[in-house]
Design an enzyme around this catalytic site. Structure first.
Site, short mmCIF file in Angstrom:
data_model
loop_
_atom_site.label_atom_id
_atom_site.label_comp_id
_atom_site.label_asym_id
_atom_site.label_seq_id
_atom_site.Cartn_x
_atom_site.Cartn_y
_atom_site.Cartn_z
N ASN A 206 0.85 -1.18 0.00
CA ASN A 206 0.00 0.00 0.00
C ASN A 206 0.90 1.24 0.00
OD1 ASN A 206 -1.42 2.29 1.09
ND2 ASN A 206 -3.09 0.91 1.62
N HIS B 165 0.98 6.23 1.71
CA HIS B 165 1.78 7.19 2.49
C HIS B 165 2.98 7.74 1.72
CE1 HIS B 165 -1.02 6.92 5.62
NE2 HIS B 165 -0.86 5.62 5.75
N HIS C 181 -5.64 3.64 -1.71
CA HIS C 181 -6.98 3.94 -1.19
C HIS C 181 -7.39 5.32 -1.68
CE1 HIS C 181 -9.70 4.12 2.69
NE2 HIS C 181 -10.36 4.45 1.59
N ARG D 131 -9.59 7.91 -1.10
CA ARG D 131 -10.55 8.34 -0.09
C ARG D 131 -11.42 9.46 -0.63
NH1 ARG D 131 -9.11 6.77 5.41
NH2 ARG D 131 -10.76 8.22 5.94
N ARG E 284 -7.18 12.71 0.79
CA ARG E 284 -6.09 13.20 1.65
C ARG E 284 -4.71 12.73 1.19
NH1 ARG E 284 -7.05 9.84 7.22
NH2 ARG E 284 -9.07 10.86 7.10
N GLU F 114 -8.54 0.35 -2.92
CA GLU F 114 -9.40 0.36 -1.73
C GLU F 114 -10.35 1.54 -1.85
OE1 GLU F 114 -7.02 0.78 1.72
OE2 GLU F 114 -5.98 -1.10 1.40
N THR G 243 -8.29 3.43 8.28
CA THR G 243 -9.51 2.62 8.31
C THR G 243 -9.64 1.95 9.67
OG1 THR G 243 -8.98 2.16 6.01
CG2 THR G 243 -10.84 0.97 6.95
N GLU H 201 -10.74 -9.58 2.90
CA GLU H 201 -9.48 -9.20 3.53
C GLU H 201 -9.77 -9.09 5.02
OE1 GLU H 201 -7.07 -6.13 1.74
OE2 GLU H 201 -6.24 -5.56 3.70
N HIS I 178 -3.58 -4.63 7.59
CA HIS I 178 -3.74 -3.46 8.46
C HIS I 178 -2.86 -3.58 9.69
CE1 HIS I 178 -5.26 0.23 10.10
NE2 HIS I 178 -5.84 0.42 8.96
N1 PXP Z 1 -5.71 -3.16 4.00
C1 PXP Z 1 -6.69 -2.23 4.08
C2 PXP Z 1 -8.07 -2.63 3.66
C3 PXP Z 1 -6.41 -0.91 4.50
O1 PXP Z 1 -7.41 0.00 4.59
C4 PXP Z 1 -5.08 -0.57 4.82
C5 PXP Z 1 -4.77 0.85 5.21
O2 PXP Z 1 -5.03 1.71 4.14
C6 PXP Z 1 -4.10 -1.56 4.70
C7 PXP Z 1 -4.44 -2.85 4.32
C8 PXP Z 1 -2.67 -1.28 5.02
O3 PXP Z 1 -2.54 -0.97 6.38
P1 PXP Z 1 -1.15 -0.44 6.92
O4 PXP Z 1 -0.84 0.84 6.23
O5 PXP Z 1 -1.39 -0.29 8.38
O6 PXP Z 1 -0.12 -1.51 6.62
#
Ligand code: PXP
Length: 247
Positions: free
Chosen positions: A11, A14, A47, A49, A53, A74, A105, A155, A194
């Protein structure tokens, strides 16, 4: 996948957070995705959003055009974003709940409580050729509802396990293990994610039937010190040791 490792979806939200913090054109999201693939990631997750953001609409289109990127989008079930997904046709969509003021999330999607709207979104996306996954807590009620929704994938939300105090971690892990078993019995492909990091991955390795782990924040943080490609390679090596779960 099972006995020979599980897949890694990185992901890169960030990476976009850094860019949006200053409104610059860098760091480049497509270059970040390529660094992740070079480090061994099998997929890229973003994601989009409602508040935009971090990921912007142009990122979704740019990553979709990029050869070799298996894109997992996402998104919340809101008409504007569903329309974008239907137009872009990412390889996968993961439906997530979204609250404006959350840091990230915060819980799984309430599939059982909004079965009709989940079904309609799954149906619209499936008709566009998109594989749909539902981000849910490891609760039997949600897993059963997911199995009836038409989505082929779930997931499992690992956040509660990752944030659990030591005394509660075993119980949270047991919920994930039982959830994965139930989902597998119901014919669902099982992903998870997550809050995962190299420090808490050990327990997750005992969860059976995992296909893909989606990991973002910890990898991007680690990349500050060793670079993105290397941070992904480190995580990818850890996931290659997944042997199908228990014992
Ligand atoms: N899976 C989902 C569905 C998420 O919403 C997120 C965060 O955007 C992640 C995985 C990844 O989480 P993390 O950034 O904490 O590794």
């Amino acid at each position: 996948m099972s006995a020979n490792g599980c897949r890694l979806g990185v992901n890169i939200d960030h990476v976009a957070t850094l860019r949006q913090a200053r409104g610059t054109a860098y760091p480049d999201l497509v270059a970040a995705a390529q660094a992740c693939l070079a480090g061994g990631a099998q997929g890229i997750t973003i994601h989009l959003r409602e508040d935009r953001r971090h990921i912007q609409d142009r990122d979704v289109y740019a990553l979709r055009r990029e050869p070799g990127v298996r894109l997992n989008l996402e998104m919340a079930i809101v008409p504007e974003i569903v329309a974008i997904a239907v137009a872009v046709r990412p390889d996968e969509v993961c439906l997530v709940p979204e609250r404006r003021h959350e840091l990230t999330t915060e819980g799984g999607l309430d599939v059982a409580g909004q079965a009709a709207s989940v079904h309609d979104a799954v149906d619209a996306l499936a008709r566009a050729g998109v594989q749909v996954s539902l981000f849910i807590d490891p609760e039997p009620r949600q897993i059963e509802a997911a199995a009836c929704s038409g989505a082929p994938v779930i997931e499992l939300h690992t956040g509660r396990y990752c944030n659990a105090a030591e005394a509660d971690a075993a119980a949270e892990l047991a919920r994930l293990i039982e959830g994965a078993r139930l989902a597998h019995r119901r014919g669902l492909k099982v992903n998870a994610g997550h809050g995962l990091s190299l420090d808490n991955l050990h327990g997750i390795m005992s969860v059976p039937h995992l296909d893909t782990l989606n990991i973002g924040h910890s990898i991007v943080c680690r990349s500050v010190f060793i670079g993105l490609r290397q941070a992904v390679a480190e995580m990818s090596a850890a996931l290659s040791r997944y042997a199908g779960g228990l014992p």
